[in-house]
Design an enzyme around this catalytic site. Structure first.
Site, PDB file in Angstrom:
ATOM      1  N   ARG A  86       0.662  -1.186   0.028  1.00  0.00           N
ATOM      2  CA  ARG A  86      -0.054   0.045  -0.089  1.00  0.00           C
ATOM      3  C   ARG A  86       0.753   1.237   0.011  1.00  0.00           C
ATOM      4  O   ARG A  86       0.617   2.415  -0.633  1.00  0.00           O
ATOM      5  CB  ARG A  86      -0.937  -0.075   1.323  1.00  0.00           C
ATOM      6  N   TYR A 144      -6.319  -0.541  -7.019  1.00  0.00           N
ATOM      7  CA  TYR A 144      -5.990  -1.619  -6.472  1.00  0.00           C
ATOM      8  C   TYR A 144      -5.342  -1.550  -5.130  1.00  0.00           C
ATOM      9  O   TYR A 144      -5.083  -0.589  -4.590  1.00  0.00           O
ATOM     10  CB  TYR A 144      -4.973  -2.477  -7.508  1.00  0.00           C
ATOM     11  N   GLU A 145      -4.868  -2.938  -4.310  1.00  0.00           N
ATOM     12  CA  GLU A 145      -4.455  -2.722  -3.012  1.00  0.00           C
ATOM     13  C   GLU A 145      -5.558  -2.234  -2.116  1.00  0.00           C
ATOM     14  O   GLU A 145      -5.213  -1.795  -1.244  1.00  0.00           O
ATOM     15  CB  GLU A 145      -3.350  -2.225  -2.772  1.00  0.00           C
ATOM     16  N   GLY A 146      -6.745  -2.344  -2.441  1.00  0.00           N
ATOM     17  CA  GLY A 146      -7.839  -1.794  -1.567  1.00  0.00           C
ATOM     18  C   GLY A 146      -8.178  -0.481  -2.298  1.00  0.00           C
ATOM     19  O   GLY A 146      -7.269   0.568  -2.185  1.00  0.00           O
ATOM     20  N   GLN A 199      -9.326   2.536   1.617  1.00  0.00           N
ATOM     21  CA  GLN A 199      -8.262   3.137   2.766  1.00  0.00           C
ATOM     22  C   GLN A 199      -8.760   4.079   3.517  1.00  0.00           C
ATOM     23  O   GLN A 199      -8.439   4.327   4.836  1.00  0.00           O
ATOM     24  CB  GLN A 199      -7.377   3.859   1.716  1.00  0.00           C
TER      25      GLN A 199
END
Lengths: 589, 589
Positions: free
Chosen positions: A295, A438-440, A445
């Site tokens: 992240r 992506y990655e949440g 977040q």
């Protein structure tokens, strides 16, 4: 496409002058890392970014990856470039030294990442996914697995991937269906389908080590029943040589808006042999080690592309002749003035510059906390670990949101040419856009920040951060600093009262956290950038004769007066509460 | 790609209920146009958008236009679709009736444009460029040229293009080099190279009528020496039949970020025969007739794509099951709740909805001024013409900036799927991006607003607009309106004092206008949207039992409390002044 120019001088400014990194490293016992080594690494990273990665960026975008019957081919030049990267040791920077890693502090690794993403994000991704997978393994895998896999991953001979998402389960990983059946030999048979797997298949390395989330037959429902498995593309024999192909294959690659040279794969696991990493049913926690690493790294993608776009826009604004300055001709011998004379073009460039440079300082600030959490001791270590938790979602979301904003501005500076692929400015926009997703997603977040990192502990870590910023503002007594510490203090007050208001609202209102989250994250981001600009301004005030420092001072002023007012708009929006979002019946939308 | 659904009910709401268009048309003497006809046009436009244009949108993006030795081929299905559009009379809507045009008010034409752009901007562009060229000719060409060319352009048998930009001359048209040599027969020989010519060459029509800016040999330097010429691709014989090819050819097409199915051409004029349109050296003025038309139309592109993106995001948010509501399961029988239960997803959808619906009302408001300026009389006509001048740059820039913001939000609602081409949400982002750039970048629109439309006349037209909004707020006495008129009044005060501050600063500071321009335009846009939402809320309050009206009321509330606070941030930024932009030496950037 603009030639990538690594902002080495600016990086040195942040590292050595603003953060005094050498003294931090000494304090953490990282005796081998000093300013000299740091500068050598920066120079070498700049060289490979400019000469190896950047020249493949646009051709990779045009060519893209191709898929044919489970085989994925990367664009021309990519396998050779990856090999050169790997042989240069760039995959081992922050690795565990027991297995061939180097002990380079995150504060410095981040700068390599900025350069690799800024010059060629698609290629950079293959390496950083590998580093992330290695990190999760170093923290959670058995000694046997580490010995067998880590050295070749650090060496970039083998790559890594993280396999989380399924078609019906993205944000909500509790819903995954991939199964892991225990086998007599202690391994597991993995069966299921994963999508959106970055670097899930490619021709850059001889093996790929997948970290896969799956469920045991008797696992509890939801996110508490998820385990993590290591699934190699090719089996590895006891002597380290490669054996047969494992039961994992690539079913297709996605056709995307950008990062065309990065293979985003559908992976089919069909009775693939896997090895448990960490404890049964605690896979999500183990994966979070990797996700937190990724992240921050994704945030740095926003920074790297914004910086590259600024660089391109600045060159263009200096060269493109069009119209005259409102104050009269500045280039009287030419047919028109360079467009950098126009106030609005300067507004665009300064907006990019202010966000990029604050973002770089912010990422190093997070790096400092990561390093302290890893190498520090006692209370200091605990405090840093708390700040890492708090700052990770802000870094991921705010840096990438500003990444989109800055790359759009850079494209805008080019006028019509900005829309044409040949000029390269639109690729930055397309490439950076994924980093918000992506990655949440950045919305996730914000929920993570507002819910788990602030509301769940009564704002404890946020209070630590605000206290640090206030202490700084009180202690920064260099003549002329009032101009910068006054707005910083005001921002801290706003952020503090906003935090309290949301915490109070959340007591009775289950929607208060979600309704506040995105604007709250932005409010925190704007405040932190004010802190970063105040710190940079202080260094500049102590060196103000030089043009380099004078530019820092001007940019700090621009940030405080023209960008920071966004904080008030965010706060007003949060205070509107959740009713205005929730009252409309779903069918009336 | 989401299926395009024309928002006919919302359009009727704005047209009939908010603006009472029928009474406006009656007052302007447009007796043939009534509510029944308007609804019939909306229904027919919806049908062709949904069934003819939308199905070609993604295939056109994937296939793109191709160029081969001066010949440009549009994607599969485009020539047939264009023919059907043309035969439906959609190219003649606002045309001069003497040459086959229909007298449809702009308020209504805009809605056709929203649908055509929202369903397929690339195809819509070929038609709107033709309409724009026809408009410039109807206003400035000789009777002979009009008779010879207009009927076939209105009928869509021939297309039009506007040829302004050259490689070295974009914003600064005074620098163009294309030459026009007078010929013995009264025509001109045109020689030069133009770039970025939308629809400059294609296979949709049997002829293309180019309007070309060029300079006579003895023309004054700069923008006062530019003349406008009509240059047909094929000569037209006196009997109306096509003759030989003229000396204009397509040298290549651009490869762009989006609108792939729209041919963006390099056009080479080599001793091409052209005919003067309007007066010598007054070509820029004549071209402005077309550009103002196009600028509003470009604004509507932002609106149309934002609306299409909202439509897609809303469907997805209702269907995609992921996680549970913070208030507990809302879809207890399913594996998860639809994501529309989450406050932040609602924030995204409501942001789109609030901007789209205010934007639609705003475009109709501008259309009303255009119609009044064209068909009205006396003071009312003069007032409307002044408002058109003022509102055109705001419509172009604010609608397209919000277009990007809304399409990015729509893409974000899809998570990872939003980044994948197959789902179509990313195409909206790529396609809408050009609308912020062409027809004068949004920065240029802001300069036009702040400089020519506000500062140059001491804010006269802005005062008229603010007075109208204040009069409205004072007169809207329906119970419950205070909630909406109070923020509107406050916004009017802010915009007024901001205007005065900039005008005062501009007296001594040549950079004041340029330094304020973009944020000032935004401040005006936010205020006007507050006006639009207040007017829509008033209609809703009078019908509040119905879910449709209740949604308007909720969205108005959302706009006032969560989006309008941006106005204060813009004002603060403007008040930072120009020094903070201009003080940094160019070399220190």
């Amino acid at each position: 496409m603009p030639e990538y120019k690594a902002p080495v001088r600016d990086m040195q400014f942040v590292l050595h002058e603003v953060f005094n990194a050498e003294s931090i490293w000494a304090k953490l016992g990282l005796d081998e890392v000093n300013r000299e080594l740091a500068d050598a690494i920066l120079d070498e990273a700049a060289k490979i970014s400019e000469t190896l990665l950047s020249p493949l960026n646009r051709s990779g975008d045009e060519e893209g990856v191709s898929w044919n019957d489970t085989v994925v081919t990367t664009p021309k030049g990519y396998p050779e470039a990856f090999k050169e990267l790997a042989e240069g040791g760039w995959g081992a920077l922050a690795g565990d030294p027991e297995y061939g890693g180097q002990v380079i502090p995150k504060m410095l690794v981040l700068m390599f990442e900025e350069m690799s993403y800024g010059s060629n994000i698609a290629l950079g991704l293959y390496l950083s996914l590998t580093s992330g997978a290695a990190l999760a393994m170093a923290n959670h895998a058995s000694e046997e697995l580490k010995q067998k896999y880590l050295p070749n991953m650090y060496a970039g001979k083998w790559a890594g991937s993280m396999c989380l998402t399924e078609a019906h389960a993205g944000t909500d990983l509790g819903m995954i269906r991939t199964k892991a059946e225990p086998q007599a030999d202690g391994s597991y048979s993995i069966t299921g389908n994963k999508i959106f797997i970055t670097g899930g298949e490619h021709d850059l390395t001889e093996n790929i080590i997948h970290l896969v989330l799956a469920k045991l037959p008797d696992a509890p429902a939801g996110s508490k029943g998820i385990s993590l498995f290591l699934v190699p593309k090719f089996h590895v024999n006891d002597d380290g040589s490669l054996g047969e192909r494992n039961g994992v294959s690539c079913g297709s690659v996605e056709h995307k808006m950008g990062i065309h040279a990065s293979a985003t794969c559908v992976l089919n696991f069909d009775d693939a042999k896997g090895y448990l990493v960490g404890e049964v049913n605690k896979g999500l926690m183990a994966m979070f080690t990797m996700m937190n690493y990724e992240r921050l790294s994704v945030g740095v993608q926003g920074l790297g592309l914004a910086a590259a776009s600024y660089n391109g826009a600045l060159d263009y604004a200096r060269e493109r002749l069009q119209s005259r300055s409102p104050a009269g001709p500045q280039n009287a011998d030419g047919p028109a003035d360079p467009i950098i004379v126009h106030p609005d073009v300067r507004r665009m460039l300064l907006t990019q510059k202010a966000y990029v440079e604050a973002g770089r300082a912010f990422s190093v600030f997070v790096g400092q906390q990561l390093d302290t959490a890893k190498f520090g001791e006692g209370e200091e270590q605990v405090r840093a670990a708390g700040l890492v938790e708090l700052l990770t979602p802000i870094a991921k979301a705010f840096l990438t949101d500003k990444g989109l904003e800055c790359t759009v501005i850079g494209q805008q500076c080019f006028g019509g040419h900005g829309y044409v692929r040949e000029w390269g400015m639109e690729q930055y926009v397309r490439d950076v856009r994924i980093a918000q997703i992506y990655e949440g997603t950045n919305g996730i977040q914000a929920l993570d920040l507002m819910g788990r990192k602030v509301a769940a502990n009564g704002g404890k870590n946020m209070a630590v951060l605000i206290q640090e910023m206030r202490d700084y503002a009180a202690s920064a007594t260099t003549a002329g600093m009032d101009e910068f510490t006054a707005p910083l203090k005001k921002a801290c007050d706003s952020l503090e009262s906003l935090t309290q208001d949301v915490l109070a609202a959340a007591k009775d209102d289950p929607h208060a956290v979600g309704a506040a989250s995105v604007e709250y994250l932005n409010a925190a981001g704007y405040t932190i950038y004010a802190y970063m600009w105040a710190r940079m301004a202080e260094v500049a005030l102590q060196n103000s004769d030089d043009a380099f420092y004078s530019a820092k001072l001007h940019t700090a002023r621009f940030y405080m007066t023209r960008l920071l007012p966004q904080l008030d708009a965010m706060a007003a929006s949060v205070r509107a509460g959740s009713d205005v979002l929730m009252a409309l019946p779903e069918e009336a939308f």
